[in-house]
Write a protein that holds these residues in place. Sequence first.
Motif, PDB file in Angstrom:
ATOM      1  N   GLU B  11       0.847  -1.331  -0.368  1.00  0.00           N
ATOM      2  CA  GLU B  11       0.099  -0.154  -0.222  1.00  0.00           C
ATOM      3  C   GLU B  11       0.951   1.180  -0.183  1.00  0.00           C
ATOM      4  OE1 GLU B  11      -2.902   0.562   3.234  1.00  0.00           O
ATOM      5  OE2 GLU B  11      -2.803   2.471   2.870  1.00  0.00           O
ATOM      6  N   MET B  15       1.315   4.235  -2.249  1.00  0.00           N
ATOM      7  CA  MET B  15       1.137   5.341  -2.120  1.00  0.00           C
ATOM      8  C   MET B  15       1.785   6.583  -2.754  1.00  0.00           C
ATOM      9  SD  MET B  15      -2.067   6.136  -1.551  1.00  0.00           S
ATOM     10  CE  MET B  15      -3.798   5.342  -0.985  1.00  0.00           C
ATOM     11  N   GLN B  16       3.189   6.062  -2.410  1.00  0.00           N
ATOM     12  CA  GLN B  16       4.506   7.123  -3.086  1.00  0.00           C
ATOM     13  C   GLN B  16       4.789   6.722  -4.408  1.00  0.00           C
ATOM     14  OE1 GLN B  16       8.132   5.847  -0.614  1.00  0.00           O
ATOM     15  NE2 GLN B  16       6.479   7.205   1.159  1.00  0.00           N
ATOM     16  N   ARG B  17       4.325   6.519  -4.785  1.00  0.00           N
ATOM     17  CA  ARG B  17       4.811   6.080  -6.318  1.00  0.00           C
ATOM     18  C   ARG B  17       3.480   6.606  -7.506  1.00  0.00           C
ATOM     19  NH1 ARG B  17       9.324   4.250  -8.034  1.00  0.00           N
ATOM     20  NH2 ARG B  17       9.302   3.418 -10.113  1.00  0.00           N
ATOM     21  N   CYS B  18       2.091   5.548  -6.805  1.00  0.00           N
ATOM     22  CA  CYS B  18       1.819   6.539  -8.179  1.00  0.00           C
ATOM     23  C   CYS B  18       0.410   7.203  -8.174  1.00  0.00           C
ATOM     24  CB  CYS B  18       0.288   4.340  -7.990  1.00  0.00           C
ATOM     25  SG  CYS B  18       1.157   2.984  -7.972  1.00  0.00           S
ATOM     26  N   LEU B  19      -0.772   7.013  -9.786  1.00  0.00           N
ATOM     27  CA  LEU B  19      -0.875   8.455  -9.353  1.00  0.00           C
ATOM     28  C   LEU B  19      -2.287   8.198  -9.675  1.00  0.00           C
ATOM     29  CD1 LEU B  19       1.013  10.633 -11.399  1.00  0.00           C
ATOM     30  CD2 LEU B  19       0.585  11.678  -9.216  1.00  0.00           C
ATOM     31  N   TRP B  20      -2.646   6.758 -10.382  1.00  0.00           N
ATOM     32  CA  TRP B  20      -3.363   6.518 -10.658  1.00  0.00           C
ATOM     33  C   TRP B  20      -4.534   5.628  -9.451  1.00  0.00           C
ATOM     34  CZ3 TRP B  20      -4.553   1.710  -8.482  1.00  0.00           C
ATOM     35  CH2 TRP B  20      -3.604   0.868  -8.001  1.00  0.00           C
ATOM     36  N   PHE B  22      -5.977   7.836  -7.428  1.00  0.00           N
ATOM     37  CA  PHE B  22      -6.848   9.400  -7.016  1.00  0.00           C
ATOM     38  C   PHE B  22      -7.036   9.757  -8.124  1.00  0.00           C
ATOM     39  CE2 PHE B  22      -2.772   9.048  -4.020  1.00  0.00           C
ATOM     40  CZ  PHE B  22      -3.632   9.062  -3.009  1.00  0.00           C
ATOM     41  N   ARG B  29     -12.490   6.110  -9.464  1.00  0.00           N
ATOM     42  CA  ARG B  29     -11.338   5.706  -8.300  1.00  0.00           C
ATOM     43  C   ARG B  29     -12.227   4.068  -8.296  1.00  0.00           C
ATOM     44  NH1 ARG B  29      -9.698   9.660  -3.389  1.00  0.00           N
ATOM     45  NH2 ARG B  29      -8.928  11.187  -4.885  1.00  0.00           N
ATOM     46  N   ARG B  95      -7.675  -2.334   0.869  1.00  0.00           N
ATOM     47  CA  ARG B  95      -7.248  -1.583   1.410  1.00  0.00           C
ATOM     48  C   ARG B  95      -6.791   0.002   0.657  1.00  0.00           C
ATOM     49  NH1 ARG B  95      -7.003   1.083   5.888  1.00  0.00           N
ATOM     50  NH2 ARG B  95      -4.967   2.632   5.514  1.00  0.00           N
ATOM     51  N   TYR B  98     -10.371   1.651   0.500  1.00  0.00           N
ATOM     52  CA  TYR B  98     -10.431   1.793   1.650  1.00  0.00           C
ATOM     53  C   TYR B  98     -10.380   3.574   1.708  1.00  0.00           C
ATOM     54  CZ  TYR B  98     -11.029   4.091   6.341  1.00  0.00           C
ATOM     55  OH  TYR B  98     -11.092   5.005   7.846  1.00  0.00           O
ATOM     56  N   VAL B  99      -8.736   3.494   1.427  1.00  0.00           N
ATOM     57  CA  VAL B  99      -8.181   4.608   1.787  1.00  0.00           C
ATOM     58  C   VAL B  99      -8.694   5.973   0.618  1.00  0.00           C
ATOM     59  CG1 VAL B  99      -5.611   6.367   1.459  1.00  0.00           C
ATOM     60  CG2 VAL B  99      -5.739   4.131   2.298  1.00  0.00           C
ATOM     61  N   GLY B 103     -13.243   5.529   2.620  1.00  0.00           N
ATOM     62  CA  GLY B 103     -12.877   6.487   3.752  1.00  0.00           C
ATOM     63  C   GLY B 103     -11.487   7.240   3.582  1.00  0.00           C
ATOM     64  N   SER B 104     -11.577   8.123   2.078  1.00  0.00           N
ATOM     65  CA  SER B 104     -11.418   8.810   1.917  1.00  0.00           C
ATOM     66  C   SER B 104     -12.232  10.471   2.539  1.00  0.00           C
ATOM     67  CB  SER B 104     -11.274   9.165   0.586  1.00  0.00           C
ATOM     68  OG  SER B 104     -11.211  10.452  -0.161  1.00  0.00           O
ATOM     69  N   LEU B 105     -11.727  11.483   2.484  1.00  0.00           N
ATOM     70  CA  LEU B 105     -11.399  12.477   3.274  1.00  0.00           C
ATOM     71  C   LEU B 105     -12.771  13.684   2.181  1.00  0.00           C
ATOM     72  CD1 LEU B 105     -10.513  13.094   6.177  1.00  0.00           C
ATOM     73  CD2 LEU B 105     -12.458  12.253   6.453  1.00  0.00           C
TER      74      LEU B 105
END
Lengths: 522, 114
Positions: B11, B15-20, B22, B29, B95, B98-99, B103-105
């Motif tokens: 995960e 999160m650090q590498r991908c853009l797809w 978001f 999504r 996960r 969820y993120v 669970g996204s704000l």
Amino acid sequence: MPYHTFECSKMLPDREKHAVIKGPGEDITSALPLGNLNTVPGTITERGCAYCGAKHVIGTPMKDVIHMSHGPMGCTYDTWQTKRYISDNDNYQLKYTFATDMKEKHVVFGAEKMLKQNIHEAFDAFPNINRMTLYQTCASALIGDDMDAIAKQVMKERPGVDIFVCNAPGFGGTSQTGGHHKINIAWINNKVGTVEPVIKSKYTINYVGDYNIQGDCEIMTDFFNRMGIQVISMFTGNGSYDDLRAMHRADLNVLECARSAEYICNELRVRYGTPRLDIDGFGFDLLAESLMKVAMFFGDDCVEKAKAIIDEEVARWKPELDWYAKRLKGKKICLWPGGSKLWHWAHVIEEEMGVKVVSVYSKFGHQGDFEKGIARCSEGALAIDDPNELEALEAMKMLKPDCILTGMRPGEVAKKIGIPYLNIHAYHNGPYKGFEGWVRLARDLYNAIYSPVMNLAAIDISKDDFDTDTGFKTRTMLSDPGVPREELHTENMYTGKMDIVTPLRGKKYDFPAPEPKADAVV
Amino acid sequence: MEMKERIAILENYIMQRCLWQFHSRAWDRENQNNGILGITKTMLLGEQPDISTPELKCYWVDAKCLADGFKTKFPWVNEMGKEDIAVMMDGLKERIDYVTIHGSLNEELTVKLY
Ligand code: SF4
């Protein structure tokens, strides 16, 4: 992830949820700054207006166009020529800017007649340019001038001329982001699908969301062309008006700045079925993977060419990047761009240059940009939405960064408190895209942090006594104490040329012959 | 290493590498996560993914980079049995959903238009 309250904004409860600090073990579901909301009264924002977002950011990089604002002179004059989105036609769009110069009498009696006259005058003055974009401003929107009708009349009277009308007045959104959205949608609604491109390659893309700041877009299109891929249009850096009318014919939309241009990619996907591939044109690792992704979409021959480009570029430029990384290691930076660079750079600049990103901010970003940015930056980073000047000053005093990467206005504020800044809107010595470009960024960052002038500027000369024979240290005296003796050589400092973009112009490329395709338009 | 720990590592990599993951709307999504993580799972299981349309091919390029990245950065992925890989990828998908979605704000995820 606790929300961060600035001392200076305690009396502004609306600012409460606009900043967060990424805590240990926390993720973007713990807290997220609000974004894309109206600026809170009482705070001085650095934002631009929606007209600025539409015209100055997205519209004007189109190179073969008369860009005319229908409104008072100030709207078009402010920020004109500060953008540095160059083009390969002698920077026509940077050299000339056009405004109808609306006055009180026009507000009272209407300005349509005067607008029409201005359009004719502009086309008469530049007989070789037969494309125009017309931008609404607050004044022309409020008096209700029908710019579309005038544009249609002129197109009828001057066959061969084409005019695009963008109705994004300054008040049309929270900030420049409202204008980005409006011009994206207006372009696809009114212009895409009205020109058929000449297809030269089996593989075609639109390269979207790059504005050719100091040549970024030309660096990237050179890579794509060398991979055998025809770039049908660039949205909009160094872009041609008619090429952009043919966006519907590309096989793939390759998207860089999703903040300003995802709308058109999304609509192209919905209306024409063209897939959207988000990439990073910055940083060795991410750029290499991005080129590979685009290549893989098309096939093995493309992949081979991409691999060869990556190998050659990395071998040529990695030692120079490493020279700077050794000296930048541990330096703290604030990544405070307009929008997309906060997530394009947040992780890769730490990985490849050794710096620590202690803060990210965006003036006009949406919550999606903060999700990307916070996900990519390390623990402890302070993320701020639409900071005011006092908040930025407080953040700098708290975080004590070695350099602020931002635009001119906040950059000059940083300089006043002795912190160097690097211009990452218009760039200092770009392009910063591509492998060599990334080294240029490292070089500029190094020069900003270690410039001897920063020490000299910090000496308080208002006192009667100050030493005149101390305080001066050369750049390398400042940067090299921590570098091992055997690595003190300077031959791996940046060795590229000042202008790396002009030599790319006029290059010839081999494209694999196009295959006949079924009509893609629906 | 426990499965939960493995999932957290992957995960973090995404999160650090991908853009797809978001894209700007929840439905978007969902499509991205289903498409890309679905194909990544297929590939890690040694099966042939369906890339017969431009849309699927576009998912595949992101998935291929992800699967290759997992295998090179985290060699333990290569030693896992198919059953464990399937469990891990299902957990990872849960996960990421969820993120980025449930669970996204991000308050713009449910806006109707682009
Ligand atoms: S806010 Fe309105 S008047 Fe001011 S620059 Fe923007 S368009 Fe012009």
